[in-house]
Design a protein around this motif. Sequence first.
Motif, PDB file in Angstrom:
ATOM      1  N   UNK A  67     -15.730  28.314 -17.921  1.00 48.67           N
ATOM      2  CA  UNK A  67     -14.818  29.393 -18.425  1.00 48.67           C
ATOM      3  C   UNK A  67     -14.629  30.630 -17.719  1.00 48.67           C
ATOM      4  N   UNK A  68     -16.075  31.088 -17.450  1.00 49.95           N
ATOM      5  CA  UNK A  68     -16.020  32.443 -16.740  1.00 49.95           C
ATOM      6  C   UNK A  68     -15.605  32.185 -15.340  1.00 49.95           C
ATOM      7  N   UNK A  69     -15.953  30.972 -14.600  1.00 47.17           N
ATOM      8  CA  UNK A  69     -15.423  30.858 -13.283  1.00 47.17           C
ATOM      9  C   UNK A  69     -13.997  30.792 -13.019  1.00 47.17           C
ATOM     10  N   UNK A  70     -13.377  30.091 -14.178  1.00 48.40           N
ATOM     11  CA  UNK A  70     -12.008  30.001 -14.265  1.00 48.40           C
ATOM     12  C   UNK A  70     -11.172  31.393 -14.633  1.00 48.40           C
ATOM     13  N   UNK A  71     -11.673  32.193 -15.319  1.00 44.12           N
ATOM     14  CA  UNK A  71     -11.332  33.579 -15.670  1.00 44.12           C
ATOM     15  C   UNK A  71     -11.306  34.158 -14.228  1.00 44.12           C
ATOM     16  N   UNK A  72     -12.430  34.269 -13.579  1.00 43.40           N
ATOM     17  CA  UNK A  72     -12.498  35.104 -12.190  1.00 43.40           C
ATOM     18  C   UNK A  72     -11.281  34.472 -11.299  1.00 43.40           C
ATOM     19  N   UNK A  73     -11.429  33.154 -11.109  1.00 42.52           N
ATOM     20  CA  UNK A  73     -10.309  32.220 -10.285  1.00 42.52           C
ATOM     21  C   UNK A  73      -8.771  32.940 -10.759  1.00 42.52           C
ATOM     22  N   UNK A  74      -8.632  32.983 -11.932  1.00 49.58           N
ATOM     23  CA  UNK A  74      -7.155  33.383 -12.357  1.00 49.58           C
ATOM     24  C   UNK A  74      -7.031  34.779 -11.902  1.00 49.58           C
ATOM     25  N   UNK A  75      -7.973  35.790 -12.088  1.00 52.23           N
ATOM     26  CA  UNK A  75      -7.853  37.008 -11.735  1.00 52.23           C
ATOM     27  C   UNK A  75      -7.479  37.258 -10.290  1.00 52.23           C
ATOM     28  N   UNK A  76      -8.365  36.544  -9.304  1.00 53.25           N
ATOM     29  CA  UNK A  76      -8.073  36.558  -8.016  1.00 53.25           C
ATOM     30  C   UNK A  76      -6.793  35.772  -7.530  1.00 53.25           C
ATOM     31  N   UNK A  77      -6.423  34.984  -8.319  1.00 58.48           N
ATOM     32  CA  UNK A  77      -5.147  34.265  -8.139  1.00 58.48           C
ATOM     33  C   UNK A  77      -4.149  35.329  -8.332  1.00 58.48           C
ATOM     34  N   UNK A  78      -4.239  36.038  -9.361  1.00 58.13           N
ATOM     35  CA  UNK A  78      -2.947  36.982  -9.798  1.00 58.13           C
ATOM     36  C   UNK A  78      -2.999  38.331  -8.522  1.00 58.13           C
TER      37      UNK A  78
ATOM     38  N   UNK B 257      -1.256  42.950   2.877  1.00 56.86           N
ATOM     39  CA  UNK B 257      -1.611  41.658   3.394  1.00 56.86           C
ATOM     40  C   UNK B 257      -3.051  41.329   3.665  1.00 56.86           C
ATOM     41  N   UNK B 258      -3.409  42.586   3.800  1.00 58.74           N
ATOM     42  CA  UNK B 258      -5.030  42.586   4.064  1.00 58.74           C
ATOM     43  C   UNK B 258      -5.878  42.344   2.970  1.00 58.74           C
ATOM     44  N   UNK B 259      -5.234  42.893   1.903  1.00 57.64           N
ATOM     45  CA  UNK B 259      -5.878  42.625   0.482  1.00 57.64           C
ATOM     46  C   UNK B 259      -5.677  41.044   0.128  1.00 57.64           C
ATOM     47  N   UNK B 260      -4.619  40.401   0.470  1.00 55.89           N
ATOM     48  CA  UNK B 260      -4.559  39.237   0.268  1.00 55.89           C
ATOM     49  C   UNK B 260      -5.440  38.171   0.814  1.00 55.89           C
ATOM     50  N   UNK B 261      -5.668  38.565   2.243  1.00 56.13           N
ATOM     51  CA  UNK B 261      -6.630  37.790   3.086  1.00 56.13           C
ATOM     52  C   UNK B 261      -8.101  37.955   2.741  1.00 56.13           C
ATOM     53  N   UNK B 262      -8.163  38.882   2.046  1.00 53.57           N
ATOM     54  CA  UNK B 262      -9.696  39.193   1.426  1.00 53.57           C
ATOM     55  C   UNK B 262     -10.115  38.900  -0.089  1.00 53.57           C
ATOM     56  N   UNK B 263      -8.876  38.473  -0.586  1.00 58.37           N
ATOM     57  CA  UNK B 263      -9.331  38.406  -2.050  1.00 58.37           C
ATOM     58  C   UNK B 263     -10.296  37.119  -2.459  1.00 58.37           C
ATOM     59  N   UNK B 264     -10.211  36.096  -1.815  1.00 61.07           N
ATOM     60  CA  UNK B 264     -11.217  34.994  -2.046  1.00 61.07           C
ATOM     61  C   UNK B 264     -12.602  35.386  -2.169  1.00 61.07           C
ATOM     62  N   UNK B 265     -12.914  36.231  -1.058  1.00 59.53           N
ATOM     63  CA  UNK B 265     -14.255  36.661  -0.938  1.00 59.53           C
ATOM     64  C   UNK B 265     -14.562  38.014  -1.709  1.00 59.53           C
ATOM     65  N   UNK B 266     -13.578  38.433  -2.704  1.00 64.97           N
ATOM     66  CA  UNK B 266     -13.947  39.679  -3.346  1.00 64.97           C
ATOM     67  C   UNK B 266     -14.782  39.748  -4.606  1.00 64.97           C
ATOM     68  N   UNK B 267     -15.132  40.737  -4.948  1.00 69.05           N
ATOM     69  CA  UNK B 267     -15.998  40.806  -6.203  1.00 69.05           C
ATOM     70  C   UNK B 267     -15.109  41.133  -7.500  1.00 69.05           C
ATOM     71  N   UNK B 268     -15.285  40.322  -8.522  1.00 69.39           N
ATOM     72  CA  UNK B 268     -14.640  40.300  -9.834  1.00 69.39           C
ATOM     73  C   UNK B 268     -15.750  41.004 -10.782  1.00 69.39           C
TER      74      UNK B 268
ATOM     75  N   UNK C 237       0.068  39.457 -22.178  1.00 66.78           N
ATOM     76  CA  UNK C 237       0.766  38.166 -22.721  1.00 66.78           C
ATOM     77  C   UNK C 237       0.019  36.921 -22.291  1.00 66.78           C
ATOM     78  N   UNK C 238      -1.423  37.200 -22.460  1.00 67.36           N
ATOM     79  CA  UNK C 238      -2.442  36.184 -22.002  1.00 67.36           C
ATOM     80  C   UNK C 238      -2.400  35.687 -20.409  1.00 67.36           C
ATOM     81  N   UNK C 239      -2.000  36.684 -19.730  1.00 60.46           N
ATOM     82  CA  UNK C 239      -2.080  36.485 -18.350  1.00 60.46           C
ATOM     83  C   UNK C 239      -2.697  37.520 -17.695  1.00 60.46           C
ATOM     84  N   UNK C 240      -3.411  37.506 -16.699  1.00 55.75           N
ATOM     85  CA  UNK C 240      -3.990  38.759 -15.637  1.00 55.75           C
ATOM     86  C   UNK C 240      -3.018  39.327 -15.155  1.00 55.75           C
ATOM     87  N   UNK C 241      -2.791  40.494 -15.041  1.00 52.55           N
ATOM     88  CA  UNK C 241      -1.786  41.296 -14.370  1.00 52.55           C
ATOM     89  C   UNK C 241      -2.094  42.445 -13.411  1.00 52.55           C
TER      90      UNK C 241
END
Length: 221
Positions: free
Chosen positions: A20-31, A100-111, A151-155
């Motif tokens: 669940x924790x990993x899923x939450x972090x992924x949801x945040x990064x995806x948003x 654009x730079x943010x988008x490229x670096x999101x996967x390795x970001x710290x949540x 509304x139950x989604x990360x924004x």
Amino acid sequence: MDARTKWIPLLALLMGTSVAGASTENDIKDAAKAFALALSKGDATEAKRHATSDETTTLMIDTLSPLIIANNNLRTAAAARFGQAAAIMIAGDSPGSLMDDWAKRTDAAIVKIDGETATVATKEAASNKPAPSGPATRPQESPPLKLKLENNSWKVDFSGIPDAAALKQNSTLIAAMARAMNETAEEVRTGKFSTAKDAKLALDQKQAVIASHTGARGRGR
């Protein structure tokens, strides 16, 4: 009940919490990534899908999107006419480049999650390490991106930005600057300028006139 059977419920609980924790972090990064990609293109409609619905965040998106589109338009026209380096010189920095730079670096970001709010920061920013040499607008030199549950989604959430009043006050100026960029882009396409420096000078002159007129109106209020 043997030892193995005894530990199964506890292991299941711990594994469930971890997933669940990993899923939450992924949801945040995806948003965060989806928002950054949309805004980098000036796509206000898509950016709003991944942003909170408060007045300040909406204003930020509506104000910056036309400027980003105009800047991208000018860069494209100038690159086709004078080359990529000249295009950067003419168009200058853009919030779109930062996003654009943010988008490229999101996967390795710290949540970091705190209840119904979260932040996304690059590893350099999260560790307070000095930023490597590069453009002044690189994400590690910028504050973390803030998000919250809506509304139950990360924004992505800009409701707390300190310069919200200035953004609102300067929205007309920013719109005029965007129009000047679009006009210059069209002039570049039609071959009005012989050199990139001529195009840059023309844009600078337009923006100077806009700034002076806006300042005069501000003093008159």
